[in-house]
Write a protein that holds these residues in place. Structure first.
Motif, PDB file in Angstrom:
ATOM      1  N   LEU A 149      45.933  41.513  12.964  1.00  0.00           N
ATOM      2  CA  LEU A 149      45.543  42.851  13.405  1.00  0.00           C
ATOM      3  C   LEU A 149      44.216  42.819  14.147  1.00  0.00           C
ATOM      4  N   GLU A 150      43.271  42.062  13.629  1.00  0.00           N
ATOM      5  CA  GLU A 150      41.935  42.021  14.221  1.00  0.00           C
ATOM      6  C   GLU A 150      41.941  41.415  15.620  1.00  0.00           C
ATOM      7  N   SER A 151      42.958  40.612  15.936  1.00  0.00           N
ATOM      8  CA  SER A 151      43.012  39.962  17.242  1.00  0.00           C
ATOM      9  C   SER A 151      43.668  40.834  18.309  1.00  0.00           C
ATOM     10  N   ARG A 152      44.222  41.975  17.927  1.00  0.00           N
ATOM     11  CA  ARG A 152      44.887  42.840  18.901  1.00  0.00           C
ATOM     12  C   ARG A 152      43.862  43.674  19.663  1.00  0.00           C
ATOM     13  N   PRO A 153      44.189  44.034  20.902  1.00  0.00           N
ATOM     14  CA  PRO A 153      43.222  44.773  21.731  1.00  0.00           C
ATOM     15  C   PRO A 153      42.657  46.019  21.060  1.00  0.00           C
ATOM     16  N   GLY A 159      36.006  41.861  22.133  1.00  0.00           N
ATOM     17  CA  GLY A 159      36.668  41.748  23.428  1.00  0.00           C
ATOM     18  C   GLY A 159      36.433  42.986  24.278  1.00  0.00           C
ATOM     19  N   TRP A 160      36.506  44.166  23.641  1.00  0.00           N
ATOM     20  CA  TRP A 160      36.249  45.411  24.366  1.00  0.00           C
ATOM     21  C   TRP A 160      34.822  45.430  24.897  1.00  0.00           C
ATOM     22  N   MET A 161      33.876  44.950  24.082  1.00  0.00           N
ATOM     23  CA  MET A 161      32.478  44.925  24.492  1.00  0.00           C
ATOM     24  C   MET A 161      32.283  44.010  25.697  1.00  0.00           C
ATOM     25  N   ARG A 162      32.926  42.838  25.672  1.00  0.00           N
ATOM     26  CA  ARG A 162      32.811  41.915  26.807  1.00  0.00           C
ATOM     27  C   ARG A 162      33.400  42.536  28.073  1.00  0.00           C
ATOM     28  N   ASP A 163      34.542  43.198  27.927  1.00  0.00           N
ATOM     29  CA  ASP A 163      35.166  43.831  29.085  1.00  0.00           C
ATOM     30  C   ASP A 163      34.275  44.938  29.652  1.00  0.00           C
ATOM     31  N   PHE A 164      33.691  45.726  28.764  1.00  0.00           N
ATOM     32  CA  PHE A 164      32.827  46.822  29.200  1.00  0.00           C
ATOM     33  C   PHE A 164      31.590  46.275  29.901  1.00  0.00           C
ATOM     34  N   GLY A 190      37.030  54.279  54.303  1.00  0.00           N
ATOM     35  CA  GLY A 190      38.347  54.617  53.777  1.00  0.00           C
ATOM     36  C   GLY A 190      38.927  53.596  52.821  1.00  0.00           C
ATOM     37  N   LYS A 191      38.165  52.574  52.450  1.00  0.00           N
ATOM     38  CA  LYS A 191      38.680  51.565  51.525  1.00  0.00           C
ATOM     39  C   LYS A 191      38.151  51.863  50.124  1.00  0.00           C
ATOM     40  N   ARG A 192      39.030  51.909  49.168  1.00  0.00           N
ATOM     41  CA  ARG A 192      38.636  52.171  47.790  1.00  0.00           C
ATOM     42  C   ARG A 192      38.666  50.866  47.002  1.00  0.00           C
ATOM     43  N   TRP A 193      37.663  50.670  46.185  1.00  0.00           N
ATOM     44  CA  TRP A 193      37.586  49.448  45.388  1.00  0.00           C
ATOM     45  C   TRP A 193      37.760  49.789  43.921  1.00  0.00           C
ATOM     46  N   HIS A 194      38.584  49.032  43.259  1.00  0.00           N
ATOM     47  CA  HIS A 194      38.837  49.245  41.844  1.00  0.00           C
ATOM     48  C   HIS A 194      38.593  47.948  41.087  1.00  0.00           C
ATOM     49  N   ILE A 195      38.128  48.089  39.862  1.00  0.00           N
ATOM     50  CA  ILE A 195      37.963  46.926  38.995  1.00  0.00           C
ATOM     51  C   ILE A 195      39.262  46.722  38.236  1.00  0.00           C
ATOM     52  N   VAL A 196      39.820  45.533  38.330  1.00  0.00           N
ATOM     53  CA  VAL A 196      41.059  45.233  37.621  1.00  0.00           C
ATOM     54  C   VAL A 196      40.891  43.938  36.855  1.00  0.00           C
ATOM     55  N   ARG A 200      44.368  35.954  34.394  1.00  0.00           N
ATOM     56  CA  ARG A 200      43.520  34.916  33.799  1.00  0.00           C
ATOM     57  C   ARG A 200      42.460  35.525  32.896  1.00  0.00           C
ATOM     58  N   LYS A 201      42.518  36.851  32.721  1.00  0.00           N
ATOM     59  CA  LYS A 201      41.563  37.575  31.889  1.00  0.00           C
ATOM     60  C   LYS A 201      40.141  37.443  32.427  1.00  0.00           C
ATOM     61  N   GLU A 202      40.042  37.384  33.736  1.00  0.00           N
ATOM     62  CA  GLU A 202      38.741  37.377  34.375  1.00  0.00           C
ATOM     63  C   GLU A 202      38.644  38.624  35.241  1.00  0.00           C
ATOM     64  N   TRP A 203      37.445  39.141  35.374  1.00  0.00           N
ATOM     65  CA  TRP A 203      37.276  40.359  36.156  1.00  0.00           C
ATOM     66  C   TRP A 203      37.187  40.020  37.636  1.00  0.00           C
ATOM     67  N   GLU A 204      37.796  40.824  38.461  1.00  0.00           N
ATOM     68  CA  GLU A 204      37.772  40.594  39.893  1.00  0.00           C
ATOM     69  C   GLU A 204      37.872  41.931  40.616  1.00  0.00           C
ATOM     70  N   TRP A 205      37.538  41.903  41.880  1.00  0.00           N
ATOM     71  CA  TRP A 205      37.660  43.101  42.703  1.00  0.00           C
ATOM     72  C   TRP A 205      39.026  43.134  43.360  1.00  0.00           C
ATOM     73  N   LYS A 206      39.576  44.296  43.473  1.00  0.00           N
ATOM     74  CA  LYS A 206      40.823  44.463  44.201  1.00  0.00           C
ATOM     75  C   LYS A 206      40.667  45.675  45.115  1.00  0.00           C
ATOM     76  N   SER A 207      40.898  45.474  46.374  1.00  0.00           N
ATOM     77  CA  SER A 207      40.750  46.582  47.313  1.00  0.00           C
ATOM     78  C   SER A 207      42.080  47.283  47.515  1.00  0.00           C
ATOM     79  N   ILE A 208      42.028  48.601  47.565  1.00  0.00           N
ATOM     80  CA  ILE A 208      43.215  49.406  47.806  1.00  0.00           C
ATOM     81  C   ILE A 208      42.896  50.357  48.953  1.00  0.00           C
TER      82      ILE A 208
END
Length: 212
Positions: A149-153, A159-164, A190-196, A200-208
């Motif tokens: 249970l403790e390992s679930r998101p 894990g939440w703290m690291r993501d934040f 006109g380009k919107r940037w979102h964090i996704v 690989r569970k690494e943070w990256e930029w994705k442009s939409i």
């Protein structure tokens, strides 16, 4: 106790109970009076307990029935921690979709999110009529025991703290690039940037690109 709701309680012999925290006898008595002689016997006033004792007590229930207009929040999390199936029906507001988000973060058991009131009642009836189905669901929910249970998101606070923190760092980076005429400048074009989060569970930029 056993839970049921709507059409499910009409076809399935079950005991429906409303568990409320006791805020004192005067408050409890006022609630009983408002409920009337038909419903007041179904209300159970629970005394406050330490967390582990509270979870053990809650686990006496078979099914947790979520309310429609205003979903359970912490109560739904406590129910899942105790291995209780939470049946919910999401609405269109934030407070009516909380339990759906909680179940999504929990993982196993999220199939108890329903789409209509009929489906809600049908699922409750099936869970109460088919004890094997209910037990299979609870076993999937409790895979790995407390450690699992403790390992679930939903319960992975670190894990939440690291993501934040990752989000905050990327926002700082975006602000700096904006000042330098980098990524932020593209937003004005006109380009919107979102964090996704990538696979690989690494943070990256994705442009939409916006279509407007």
């Amino acid at each position: 106790g056993r839970g049921g709701g709507g059409g499910a309680s009409e076809r399935t012999p079950c005991k429906v109970q409303l568990w409320l925290v006791s805020e004192g006898e005067e408050s409890n008595e006022n609630i009983r009076k408002e409920a009337g002689p038909l419903l007041s016997p179904l209300i159970v006033f629970a005394q406050r307990r330490e967390f582990d004792a509270h979870i053990r007590r809650a686990a006496a229930a078979d099914v947790f029935l979520d309310s429609f207009t205003y979903n359970a929040h912490t109560t739904a999390v406590d129910a899942l921690w105790g291995g209780i199936a939470v049946v919910t029906l999401p609405g269109e507001t934030i407070v009516s979709r909380v339990a759906t988000g909680v179940l999504g973060g929990f993982g196993p058991g999220s199939e108890t999110v329903t789409r209509t009131t009929g489906e809600y009642a049908e699922l409750i009836g099936r869970l109460l009529e088919d004890r094997r189905m209910l037990e299979r669901l609870r076993k999937r929910m409790m895979i790995g025991g407390r450690h699992g249970l403790e390992s679930r998101p939903l319960f992975d606070s670190e894990g939440w703290m690291r993501d934040f923190e990752g989000c905050l760092l990327l926002m700082v980076e975006a602000a700096r690039e904006d000042e330098a005429g980098g990524v932020g400048g593209n937003v004005r074009e006109g380009k919107r940037w979102h964090i996704v989060r990538s696979h690989r569970k690494e943070w990256e930029w994705k442009s939409i690109f916006s279509r407007g």
